[in-house]
Design an enzyme around this catalytic site. Structure first.
Site, PDB file in Angstrom:
ATOM      1  N   ASP A 160       0.831  -1.210   0.000  1.00 30.97           N
ATOM      2  CA  ASP A 160       0.000   0.000   0.000  1.00 30.97           C
ATOM      3  C   ASP A 160       0.865   1.259   0.000  1.00 30.97           C
ATOM      4  OD1 ASP A 160      -2.391   1.362  -0.065  1.00 30.97           O
ATOM      5  OD2 ASP A 160      -2.765   1.206   2.090  1.00 30.97           O
ATOM      6  N   ARG A 182       0.077   7.579  -2.853  1.00 29.65           N
ATOM      7  CA  ARG A 182       0.602   8.691  -2.051  1.00 29.65           C
ATOM      8  C   ARG A 182       2.085   8.936  -2.347  1.00 29.65           C
ATOM      9  NH1 ARG A 182      -1.392   6.206   3.297  1.00 29.65           N
ATOM     10  NH2 ARG A 182      -1.827   4.516   1.845  1.00 29.65           N
ATOM     11  N   HIS A 213       2.426   3.052  -8.927  1.00 31.68           N
ATOM     12  CA  HIS A 213       2.227   1.614  -9.139  1.00 31.68           C
ATOM     13  C   HIS A 213       3.444   1.011  -9.851  1.00 31.68           C
ATOM     14  CE1 HIS A 213      -1.694   2.004  -7.542  1.00 31.68           C
ATOM     15  NE2 HIS A 213      -2.227   2.637  -8.569  1.00 31.68           N
ATOM     16  N   SER A 239      -7.686  -5.776  -4.887  1.00 29.17           N
ATOM     17  CA  SER A 239      -8.785  -6.293  -4.055  1.00 29.17           C
ATOM     18  C   SER A 239     -10.102  -6.279  -4.829  1.00 29.17           C
ATOM     19  CB  SER A 239      -8.927  -5.443  -2.786  1.00 29.17           C
ATOM     20  OG  SER A 239      -9.535  -4.201  -3.087  1.00 29.17           O
ATOM     21  N   GLU A 266     -12.504  -4.738  -3.959  1.00 28.86           N
ATOM     22  CA  GLU A 266     -13.004  -3.362  -3.850  1.00 28.86           C
ATOM     23  C   GLU A 266     -12.256  -2.386  -4.762  1.00 28.86           C
ATOM     24  OE1 GLU A 266     -14.494  -5.765  -1.093  1.00 28.86           O
ATOM     25  OE2 GLU A 266     -12.403  -5.248  -0.814  1.00 28.86           O
ATOM     26  N   LEU A 279      10.499 -20.659  -3.317  1.00 33.92           N
ATOM     27  CA  LEU A 279       9.471 -19.765  -2.780  1.00 33.92           C
ATOM     28  C   LEU A 279       8.157 -19.888  -3.554  1.00 33.92           C
ATOM     29  CD1 LEU A 279       8.834 -17.067  -1.040  1.00 33.92           C
ATOM     30  CD2 LEU A 279       9.424 -15.865  -3.146  1.00 33.92           C
ATOM     31  N   ARG A 306      -5.156  -1.197   9.011  1.00 34.32           N
ATOM     32  CA  ARG A 306      -6.352  -2.021   8.793  1.00 34.32           C
ATOM     33  C   ARG A 306      -6.012  -3.168   7.848  1.00 34.32           C
ATOM     34  NH1 ARG A 306      -7.767   3.114   6.665  1.00 34.32           N
ATOM     35  NH2 ARG A 306      -7.274   3.254   4.448  1.00 34.32           N
ATOM     36  N   GLU A 362       1.223 -12.578  13.392  1.00 28.95           N
ATOM     37  CA  GLU A 362       1.778 -11.359  13.978  1.00 28.95           C
ATOM     38  C   GLU A 362       1.520 -10.214  13.001  1.00 28.95           C
ATOM     39  OE1 GLU A 362       3.185 -11.165  17.021  1.00 28.95           O
ATOM     40  OE2 GLU A 362       2.687 -13.282  17.250  1.00 28.95           O
TER      41      GLU A 362
HETATM   42  C1  IPE Z   1      -5.654  -2.732  -0.022  1.00 24.91           C
HETATM   43  O1  IPE Z   1      -5.273  -1.420  -0.247  1.00 24.91           O
HETATM   44  C2  IPE Z   1      -5.642  -3.493  -1.300  1.00 24.91           C
HETATM   45  C3  IPE Z   1      -4.336  -3.704  -1.918  1.00 24.91           C
HETATM   46  C4  IPE Z   1      -3.195  -3.337  -1.436  1.00 24.91           C
HETATM   47  C5  IPE Z   1      -4.352  -4.424  -3.145  1.00 24.91           C
HETATM   48  P1  IPE Z   1      -6.332  -0.276  -0.474  1.00 24.91           P
HETATM   49  O2  IPE Z   1      -5.564   0.988  -0.653  1.00 24.91           O
HETATM   50  O3  IPE Z   1      -7.258  -0.656  -1.551  1.00 24.91           O
HETATM   51  O4  IPE Z   1      -7.121  -0.285   0.908  1.00 24.91           O
HETATM   52  P2  IPE Z   1      -7.972   0.834   1.620  1.00 24.91           P
HETATM   53  O5  IPE Z   1      -9.013   1.320   0.670  1.00 24.91           O
HETATM   54  O6  IPE Z   1      -7.014   1.933   1.972  1.00 24.91           O
HETATM   55  O7  IPE Z   1      -8.527   0.177   2.839  1.00 24.91           O
HETATM   56  C1  IPE Z   2      -1.617   0.062  -3.362  1.00 26.14           C
HETATM   57  O1  IPE Z   2      -1.402   1.424  -3.411  1.00 26.14           O
HETATM   58  C2  IPE Z   2      -1.875  -0.548  -4.703  1.00 26.14           C
HETATM   59  C3  IPE Z   2      -3.258  -1.016  -4.884  1.00 26.14           C
HETATM   60  C4  IPE Z   2      -4.225  -0.936  -4.030  1.00 26.14           C
HETATM   61  C5  IPE Z   2      -3.542  -1.611  -6.160  1.00 26.14           C
HETATM   62  P1  IPE Z   2      -2.597   2.449  -3.442  1.00 26.14           P
HETATM   63  O2  IPE Z   2      -2.967   2.698  -4.865  1.00 26.14           O
HETATM   64  O3  IPE Z   2      -3.713   2.022  -2.573  1.00 26.14           O
HETATM   65  O4  IPE Z   2      -1.893   3.740  -2.853  1.00 26.14           O
HETATM   66  P2  IPE Z   2      -2.520   4.790  -1.860  1.00 26.14           P
HETATM   67  O5  IPE Z   2      -3.039   4.024  -0.681  1.00 26.14           O
HETATM   68  O6  IPE Z   2      -3.601   5.490  -2.599  1.00 26.14           O
HETATM   69  O7  IPE Z   2      -1.377   5.669  -1.506  1.00 26.14           O
HETATM   70 MG    MG Z   3      -4.152   2.320  -0.634  1.00 25.10          MG
END
Ligand code: IPE
Ligand code: IPE
Ligand code: MG
Length: 244
Positions: free
Chosen positions: A23, A27, A40, A68, A70, A134, A197, A210
């Protein structure tokens, strides 16, 4: 951070399964006034480094949350950029993964992915299926609630066809209907980027994992951070409800 983090790791207590919620890509890019997709792309470089390091540390399972159930809510352009990155990653990386003895695996319903992605995934699985190093699992169109829902549907189907005796149903039985059935439970769940989360990842499987959080954005995550989380893991006492 100290450079020689690796020297402190106890080679006899390496986590067997590390699960990471990758994640902070967006940002990371925003901080640099770049479009989110640049984040990305940079995140894929981190995947390369971490997969290689897990391999050479002898870690048996690495599971990465890549997309995800979502994440379809995101703008179309971002979703298709993510799918294209996945295709490119597999096309470019599979040779080296194979040379490093990595088994490529996925969890989640990949049938919703673009055809080109499905093809690369299937090819990658086929090429690496006899490897013994792995197991790299990408969670793609994965949501734990959806996975549990699918398990229930399939259990009900098997029940209807008289393939199940209710007395057979125990925790192990349920596990065998989840898409993670071939994976041991994660020893440690990692989430960078300063979010605390789980975001619908491995709800059943992390019962006794953990947790390890960090403010680092995924594209900035380096192998030294991996060493640090392993060291932290090694300082924990896992009791599984029992006593020391
Ligand atoms: C969780 O990250 C999903 C992945 C890393 C693939 P998100 O950025 O989608 O999660 P939320 O929306 O902050 O909970
Ligand atoms: C994780 O980074 C990648 C995916 C969820 C696919 P984000 O795209 O969620 O990056 P932030 O959380 O917006 O910084
Ligand atoms: Mg994110």
């Amino acid at each position: 951070m100290e450079k020689n983090t690796l020297n402190y790791i106890d080679k006899n207590n390496i986590p067997n399964h590390i699960a990471i919620i990758m994640d902070g890509n967006g940002r990371w890019a925003k901080k640099r006034f770049l479009p989110r997709t640049f984040g990305h792309k940079a995140g894929v470089e981190t995947i390369r480094e971490i997969v290689k390091e897990c391999s050479s540390l002898g870690i048996k399972y690495l599971t990465l949350y890549a997309f995800s159930t979502e994440n379809w809510k995101r703008p179309k352009d971002e979703v298709s950029a993510l799918m294209n990155l996945l295709i490119q990653y597999l096309k470019k990386e599979i040779k080296e993964l194979h040379e490093n003895n990595v088994i490529f695996n996925t969890i989640g319903d990949i049938s919703y992915l673009p055809n080109a992605a499905i093809e690369e995934i299937q090819k990658s699985k086929e090429v690496t299926k006899d490897n013994t190093g792995l197991t790299l699992t990408l969670a793609l169109n994965y949501g734990s609630r959806n996975d549990i829902k699918n398990a229930i549907v399939n259990i009900l189907k098997d029940y209807k066809n008289n393939r199940i005796d209710i007395d057979d149903v125990d925790e192990e039985f349920i596990r065998n209907y989840l898409s993670t059935k071939s994976l041991p439970d994660p020893d440690i769940l990692v989430r960078p980027s300063g979010e605390y989360r789980v975001s619908n990842f491995l709800l059943w499987e992390i019962a006794y994992s953990e947790f390890w959080f960090s403010d680092i954005y995924w594209p900035d995550f380096r192998k030294e951070n991996l060493h640090k989380l392993i060291l932290d893991y090694q300082s924990r006492e896992r009791r599984f409800g029992g006593l020391k």
